[in-house]
Design a protein around this motif. Structure first.
Motif, short mmCIF file in Angstrom:
data_model
loop_
_atom_site.label_atom_id
_atom_site.label_comp_id
_atom_site.label_asym_id
_atom_site.label_seq_id
_atom_site.Cartn_x
_atom_site.Cartn_y
_atom_site.Cartn_z
N MET A 292 0.73 -1.25 -0.03
CA MET A 292 0.11 0.18 0.07
C MET A 292 0.88 1.41 -0.11
O MET A 292 0.38 2.46 -0.25
N GLU B 201 -3.57 7.97 -9.14
CA GLU B 201 -3.35 7.33 -7.67
C GLU B 201 -4.77 6.54 -7.66
O GLU B 201 -4.42 5.17 -6.85
N GLY C 242 -3.00 2.93 -6.81
CA GLY C 242 -2.60 2.76 -5.48
C GLY C 242 -1.56 3.53 -5.18
O GLY C 242 -0.72 3.33 -4.24
#
Length: 340
Positions: free
Chosen positions: A19, A41, A45
Motif C-alpha cells: 500500500m 492514484e 494505488g
C-alpha cells in the motif's frame, strides 16, 4: 501459535508495503492537473508527491547535486541531450510500453530522443508574446513588443527569465539562426536586450494573475499560459513573432537514481493513454502529442489561436536545440549583463 502470529505479522507488513507505493515527480510549477494525479492514484494505488521548479536550469542543477529524492522529471527538448549526456536519465524504454502506440508518429523519432528510449511526450508549445489589446492596438505578431516597445506598453512589460527562450527570440529578431556564434548578431542582441530592459517592469515567472488583473500588459510568455490568461481576461492575445519564434516539447523521463522505478514507468505508460493526455492539456492548455486525445479535449482548445498557429506564421517557428558549449558561454555572459 507463535508461527501463526509471525505469519500474520509478516502478511500484515507485506500488505502495508504494497500500500506504500509512491512516486515523486519534479515538474514545472502550475503545470500538472490535479485530476490526472487523482486518477493515477486511484487506478494504481501509488501515492504521488509533486515538487515544482521554475526553469530547466533549476531542475538540472538540483538533480545533479544529488540527494533530491525524485523519480520523474519533465525537461524541455533542448535540455534532454544534456540530461542524457550527464548520465542522469534511465533508459526506461517507453517505446516498449503498452500505450506507446498512441504517440503521434511526428513525436517518435525526435532529435532529442530518437525512438523515445528515455522520454514520453508531456506537452508542446511555443514561446511568443502576450499583449493586452485594451492598451495596445498594433501588430501583435512581433518581438518588437518587448525589444522595442511602444510608449503605451512601457513600464508594464514582463519577460520570463528563461535564457534560452529570450535569447532565441532576440537572435531571430535580428535575423540570426538559433545557436549562432555570429559576433555581429550577438552584439546587436546584447545591446537590444540591455536597452529594452529599462522599459520592462520585471523578469518573473508565474504572472497569470498579474496579467489577468492588468498589472501587466505585455511581455514574453508561453502559448498555453497565455491561453489561461485570456480565459480570465478576454482582452489578452497571444502573438507569434513574424521575425521568428521558438517551439518546444517537455517530456517525462525517469531519473537514473530513481527509488521508485516501476511506479515511474507506470506513470510514463499512463500519460500515453489519450484520455489521460487530454487531462494534461485541459489544465495547462498546451497540445500533448498523443493520438486520439483530441476527442477528450475541451472544445475551446480546438480553435484557439494559442494552440492553432496561423498558417502564414507556421514556418517562422523553430525548435530549440542545445548550443555548442562555447556559444553557450557567450549567451550566458549576455544574460548576466541583462541581470545587472
Amino acid at each position: 501459535m507463535k508461527y501463526t502470529i509471525a505469519a500474520a505479522t509478516a502478511l500484515a507488513l507485506s500488505a502495508a508495503g504494497a500500500m506504500a507505493k509512491e512516486l515523486n515527480i519534479y515538474n514545472w510549477g502550475n503545470y500538472t492537473n490535479p485530476k490526472l494525479i487523482e486518477k493515477f492514484e486511484a487506478e494504481t494505488g501509488i501515492k504521488v508527491t509533486i515538487t515544482d521548479y521554475d526553469s530547466n536550469d533549476t531542475a538540472l542543477a538540483k538533480v545533479k547535486a544529488g540527494g533530491h529524492g525524485f523519480d520523474v522529471v519533465v525537461p524541455s527538448n533542448s535540455y534532454i541531450p544534456i540530461w542524457v549526456g550527464e548520465g542522469l536519465l534511465m533508459e526506461s524504454r517507453p517505446d516498449q510500453m503498452e500505450n506507446f502506440k498512441n504517440v503521434d508518429p511526428v513525436w517518435v523519432d525526435v532529435d532529442w530522443d530518437p525512438g523515445r528510449h528515455y522520454t514520453v511526450p508531456w506537452q508542446w508549445g511555443s514561446v511568443g508574446v502576450v499583449v493586452n489589446t485594451k492598451y495596445y492596438d498594433g501588430d501583435i505578431d512581433t518581438s518588437s513588443i518587448f525589444l522595442d516597445p511602444p510608449e503605451s506598453l512601457r513600464g508594464k512589460i514582463n519577460v520570463v527569465p528563461e535564457m534560452g527562450d529570450v535569447m532565441s527570440l532576440a537572435i531571430l529578431y535580428h535575423g540570426g539562426e538559433l545557436c549562432t556564434g555570429d559576433k555581429e548578431i550577438l552584439k546587436k542582441v546584447r545591446d537590444t536586450l540591455v536597452d529594452a530592459k529599462q522599459h520592462w517592469l520585471g523578469m518573473d515567472y508565474g504572472n497569470l494573475e498579474k496579467f489577468a488583473k492588468e498589472d501587466l500588459w505585455a511581455g514574453v510568455n508561453w502559448n498555453g499560459s497565455t491561453f489561461r490568461m485570456r480565459l480570465q481576461n478576454d482582452a489578452i492575445r497571444y502573438g507569434y513573432p513574424k521575425e521568428g519564434y521558438t517551439l518546444w516539447m517537455d517530456s517525462v523521463a525517469v531519473l537514473k537514481d530513481a527509488k521508485n522505478v516501476d511506479e515511474a514507468k507506470a506513470f510514463q505508460n499512463f500519460i500515453m493513454d489519450p484520455e489521460n493526455a487530454a487531462l494534461i492539456s485541459e489544465f495547462a492548455r498546451y497540445a500533448n502529442g498523443i493520438k486520439g486525445s483530441d476527442a477528450f479535449m475541451p472544445e475551446d482548445m480546438k480553435t484557439a489561436r494559442e494552440i492553432i498557429i496561423p498558417a502564414e506564421l507556421v514556418d517562422k517557428g523553430h525548435f530549440t536545440k542545445p548550443c555548442d558549449p562555447e556559444v553557450q558561454k557567450i549567451y550566458t555572459r549576455i544574460w548576466t549583463d541583462l541581470q545587472k
